[in-house]
Design an enzyme around this catalytic site. Sequence first.
Site, mmCIF file in Angstrom:
data_model
loop_
_atom_site.group_PDB
_atom_site.id
_atom_site.type_symbol
_atom_site.label_atom_id
_atom_site.label_comp_id
_atom_site.label_asym_id
_atom_site.label_seq_id
_atom_site.Cartn_x
_atom_site.Cartn_y
_atom_site.Cartn_z
ATOM 1 C CG ASP A 117 -1.773 -0.669 1.755
ATOM 2 O OD1 ASP A 117 -2.310 -1.410 0.963
ATOM 3 O OD2 ASP A 117 -2.076 -0.521 2.934
ATOM 4 C CE LYS A 140 -7.603 0.674 -2.431
ATOM 5 N NZ LYS A 140 -7.061 0.069 -1.307
ATOM 6 C CG MET A 181 -9.809 6.051 6.602
ATOM 7 S SD MET A 181 -10.569 4.750 5.632
ATOM 8 C CE MET A 181 -11.124 3.655 6.907
HETATM 9 N N1 SAH Z 1 -5.283 -0.935 8.631
HETATM 10 C C1 SAH Z 1 -4.874 0.376 9.104
HETATM 11 C C2 SAH Z 1 -5.935 1.416 8.849
HETATM 12 C C3 SAH Z 1 -6.183 1.680 7.367
HETATM 13 S S1 SAH Z 1 -7.400 2.917 7.107
HETATM 14 C C4 SAH Z 1 -4.527 0.282 10.592
HETATM 15 O O1 SAH Z 1 -4.796 -0.746 11.221
HETATM 16 O O2 SAH Z 1 -3.947 1.242 11.115
HETATM 17 C C5 SAH Z 1 -6.356 4.353 6.858
HETATM 18 C C6 SAH Z 1 -6.496 5.282 8.057
HETATM 19 O O3 SAH Z 1 -5.709 4.767 9.134
HETATM 20 C C7 SAH Z 1 -5.959 6.670 7.828
HETATM 21 O O4 SAH Z 1 -6.938 7.501 7.223
HETATM 22 C C8 SAH Z 1 -5.690 7.116 9.248
HETATM 23 O O5 SAH Z 1 -6.890 7.475 9.917
HETATM 24 C C9 SAH Z 1 -5.191 5.835 9.884
HETATM 25 N N2 SAH Z 1 -3.712 5.710 9.857
HETATM 26 C C10 SAH Z 1 -2.985 4.759 9.273
HETATM 27 N N3 SAH Z 1 -1.657 4.940 9.514
HETATM 28 C C11 SAH Z 1 -1.575 6.048 10.284
HETATM 29 C C12 SAH Z 1 -0.502 6.752 10.885
HETATM 30 N N4 SAH Z 1 0.773 6.364 10.745
HETATM 31 N N5 SAH Z 1 -0.794 7.853 11.619
HETATM 32 C C13 SAH Z 1 -2.057 8.257 11.803
HETATM 33 N N6 SAH Z 1 -3.114 7.633 11.257
HETATM 34 C C14 SAH Z 1 -2.884 6.544 10.523
#
Ligand code: SAH
Length: 258
Positions: free
Chosen positions: A43, A65, A179
């Site tokens: 990703d 994406k 998100m």
């Molecule tokens: N599977 C991922 C989430 C994917 S959805 C998990 O478990 O973390 C994508 C969302 O995750 C982003 O819009 C944000 O809200 C959050 N996110 C992912 N990585 C992040 C990071 N390093 N810092 C802050 N928010 C993060």
Amino acid sequence: MSAFPLNDNAGRATLVGAGPGDPELLTLRAVKAIQGADAILYDALIDPAILDYARPGCRRIDVGKRCGRHAMQQSAINALIVKLAGTGKHVVRLKGGDPFVFGRGGEELDTLRAAGVPVEVVPGVTAACAAAASLQIPLTHRETARSLHFVTGHGADGEVPAHDWRALAASGGTIAAYMAGKTVRKVAASLIEAGLPASTPAVAVENASRPQQAAYHATLGTLADVLDAEQPSGPTLIVIGKVVALARIVEESKRLAA
Ligand code: SAH
């Protein structure tokens, strides 16, 4: 007939959680899966240093994406994993955070199972846990927060999903909103309307665990204005609840003000 028709040629897939960004937050099992991969589909949220664990001959495919810029449709990603596994490859699907927390891992799992591809899942550190750890916010706390709610601020149609805001507000627990960067105003207004005090501490953590991490402290009532002013552009996680007041940075600023 075998339940895994593709198993004869040893093709298989592993859905791997890569954690929030910092390569040190990978699990040992994730590293082993990456080292053993013939192909990695990764990703946009994956730190390139994580791909350095792959063998030199490993195919690296960017299927990343970020909101609004679709590099590859989910259906095309699913089809590609099945196709590569069908040629006997060990395919690693490397996903930010945990594959099963807003990661569409469930959809990939469904496709792989339907195609008879043997699949394993390696959990990862989800963004809420990484953000909370770096700011020293205990997501649950005896007396203060007895439940933890992972919610998305972004439904399939791009709108805020119809969560049970009253139940969330009444729970007294911690809310971690994924998100929600674009929909924070609506999320906050829905919670306030449902009875959560506007004074409830809230923080937005951008790029949690990465060198460019930033935290924007506010209250539920002011968070949208703070983010409008700051305009975070990286992935941002929002934490709402009394426990946010325990964050190291808040404690430090209280000490400085005293
Ligand atoms: N599977 C991922 C989430 C994917 S959805 C998990 O478990 O973390 C994508 C969302 O995750 C982003 O819009 C944000 O809200 C959050 N996110 C992912 N990585 C992040 C990071 N390093 N810092 C802050 N928010 C993060």
